[in-house]
Scaffold this active site. Structure first.
Site, mmCIF file in Angstrom:
data_model
loop_
_atom_site.group_PDB
_atom_site.id
_atom_site.type_symbol
_atom_site.label_atom_id
_atom_site.label_comp_id
_atom_site.label_asym_id
_atom_site.label_seq_id
_atom_site.Cartn_x
_atom_site.Cartn_y
_atom_site.Cartn_z
ATOM 1 N N ASP A 143 7.017 -13.503 2.250
ATOM 2 C CA ASP A 143 7.859 -14.138 1.225
ATOM 3 C C ASP A 143 9.324 -14.128 1.637
ATOM 4 O OD1 ASP A 143 7.735 -11.252 0.806
ATOM 5 O OD2 ASP A 143 8.934 -11.591 -0.992
ATOM 6 N N GLU A 184 7.687 -8.795 -0.964
ATOM 7 C CA GLU A 184 8.526 -7.682 -0.520
ATOM 8 C C GLU A 184 9.902 -7.758 -1.150
ATOM 9 O OE1 GLU A 184 11.525 -5.732 2.201
ATOM 10 O OE2 GLU A 184 11.351 -7.802 1.529
#
Length: 482
Positions: free
Chosen positions: A78, A145
């Site tokens: 991400d 994350e």
């Protein structure tokens, strides 16, 4: 023609561009996760995709490395989604508009996601190349994350067998991280009532701040747009009622807020006072942040007379009190490691809803007790003002390991290849290494990566030569881990 076609190493940049063509902001990772699963199937590699969209891809050892201990290559899929105010980019459905400038890859008017798309590109290039020498590989690519290490927190670690891990989520070539801070997401929700009033609609915007990553760049002591906006309200309330209609500020707890905007209703005879106070405060803030925030600006736009809902005066006082008193920025430097921020907090998100102000922060510390103390202060402040406080995404610190074989091998390879020693450092930002460290007994871990400038900002850029050098270096490290 692909924008990055012809860059070396070709397959690394091929996969990086593939990733950039797929929307993959935090919370929007299903498509990129499915892409990784398809990659594994196409290359006949064992793969697991869990309910959170984390992906684990395994590859057997190359010839001669069958008896070597397995190695985890780890990163996250991400990215932080930030864009210029003028941009119409839709992170939910649009790929990034890449371009090359002065040996850097950038994305037009948006963040690039080099953090941590380059880790994914490195991993895929290694997995597809059967000519490389390496131990058994367990490639672990996590989700979310950037919003609290949520993917790593949901990972089933029983699927992993390696005790050695190379994390590919650092942004400075030649700097190896061997420990990191722990942190959490801290959310305050203050109840807000509204009442209808009339006045001149005035838009105020704090802008031009450098922003940055709230862990890696908080040591620069830049300004936070939320705090400056609160200081504007705090100054205004001495001479006028602050009647708040609208508030826009920040989208990620981990990003130091660059811009904060609001709309106030102002009595006609107070408009000039507002403009004068904004000009005065802009000058004061520029002096306070001289040498740090060179483009700090406070703009005021005077609109039409209107009738609208504004925050009740009592609740507005509570909002101002909260923002003036919340811990923000560096709270303490380490007394053990010179130059290391030990404890900090960043208030990254402010949202005014129909019945509350929601404020989300990112407390961090290399000491759990200090992290929890900052969290406790925010919670105490919230509850004293009649609000509700919650924490989520708690992640542990990654402790320094003095007997690291991996660190020794990586240092030796680096010195052999480049004729100088790498810099071994601790990091104030949170890394997923802490969660892996907590869940894998006796884990030996080092974090590395190429040069990425301006992460989490629209100025983010990835160094092409550094990507090449780091990839060659990574391959040599895997070769040496026999």
């Amino acid at each position: 023609m692909a924008v990055l076609e012809g860059l070396k190493p070709e397959r690394v940049f091929y996969y990086f561009e593939e990733i950039c063509n797929i929307p993959h902001g935090s919370g929007n990772t299903k498509e990129i996760s499915d892409y990784l699963v398809k990659f594994a199937k196409d290359h006949k590699l064992p793969c697991v995709q869990d309910d959170s969209n984390n992906v684990i891809i395994c590859k057997s050892a190359s010839e001669g490395y069958e008896d070597s201990q397995p190695v985890i290559l780890q990163g996250h899929m991400d990215m932080v989604c930030e864009k210029k105010d003028s941009s119409s980019h839709d992170f939910e459905k649009d790929g990034l508009d890449l371009f090359v400038e002065d040996e850097f890859i950038r994305a037009r008017d948006t963040t690039l996601g080099g953090d941590d798309g380059i880790a994914v590109a490195y991993a895929l290039a290694i997995l597809e190349d059967d000519t490389l020498a390496h131990p058994p590989l367990e490639v672990v690519l996590t989700v979310d994350e950037e919003i609290g290490l949520l993917g790593a927190g949901a990972l089933d670690f029983s699927q992993l067998h390696a005790k050695t891990m190379i994390n590919l989520d650092s942004e400075e070539e030649g700097i190896f991280y061997i420990s990191c801070a722990g942190g959490m997401t801290a959310t305050s929700e203050l109840p807000v009532r509204f009442q209808k009033e009339s006045g001149i609609a005035c838009d105020i915007c704090v802008k031009g701040l450098m922003g940055g990553h709230s862990g890696a760049e908080i040591y620069k002591n830049g300004a936070n747009a939320h705090i400056l906006m609160a200081r504007i309200w705090f100054a205004l309330k001495e001479n006028m009622q602050v009647r708040l209609v609208r508030l826009d500020g920040g989208s990620k707890e981990t990003a130091i807020t660059r811009t904060c905007g609001c709309t106030l209703l102002v009595h006609p005879d107070e408009v000039e006072l507002l403009k004068c106070e904004a000009a005065r405060l802009e000058e004061e803030f520029q002096k306070e942040y001289a040498g740090i925030e060179e483009h700090l600006e406070i703009s005021v736009t005077i609109g039409d007379e209107t009738t609208d809902l504004v925050v009740h005066p009592t609740d507005m006082e509570k909002i101002i009190f909260y923002l003036i008193n919340i811990p923000n920025g560096v709270q303490k430097m380490s007394g053990v490691l010179p130059g290391l921020v030990e404890t900090s907090n960043n208030i990254g998100v402010l949202e005014l809803t129909e019945d509350s102000l929601v404020a989300s922060s990112a407390p961090r510390s290399s000491l759990a007790s200090a992290r929890d103390y900052i969290s406790g202060k925010i919670g105490y402040l919230t509850e004293m003002l009649g609000g509700e406080y919650t924490v989520s995404g708690i992640y542990p610190a990654w402790e320094y390991r003095a007997d690291s074989r991996l660190q020794s091998v990586m240092s030796e390879v680096y010195e052999k290849m480049y004729g100088k020693k790498p810099s071994i450092q601790a990091l104030h930002a949170g890394l997923e290494c802490g969660i892996f460290y907590e869940n894998i007994d006796d884990l030996d871990c080092v974090s590395m990566g190429p040069d990425i400038k301006g992460i989490h900002t629209v100025e983010e850029r990835l160094s092409i030569p550094s990507v090449k050098r780091n990839y060659e270096y990574l391959l040599e490290v895997l070769k040496e881990l026999k």
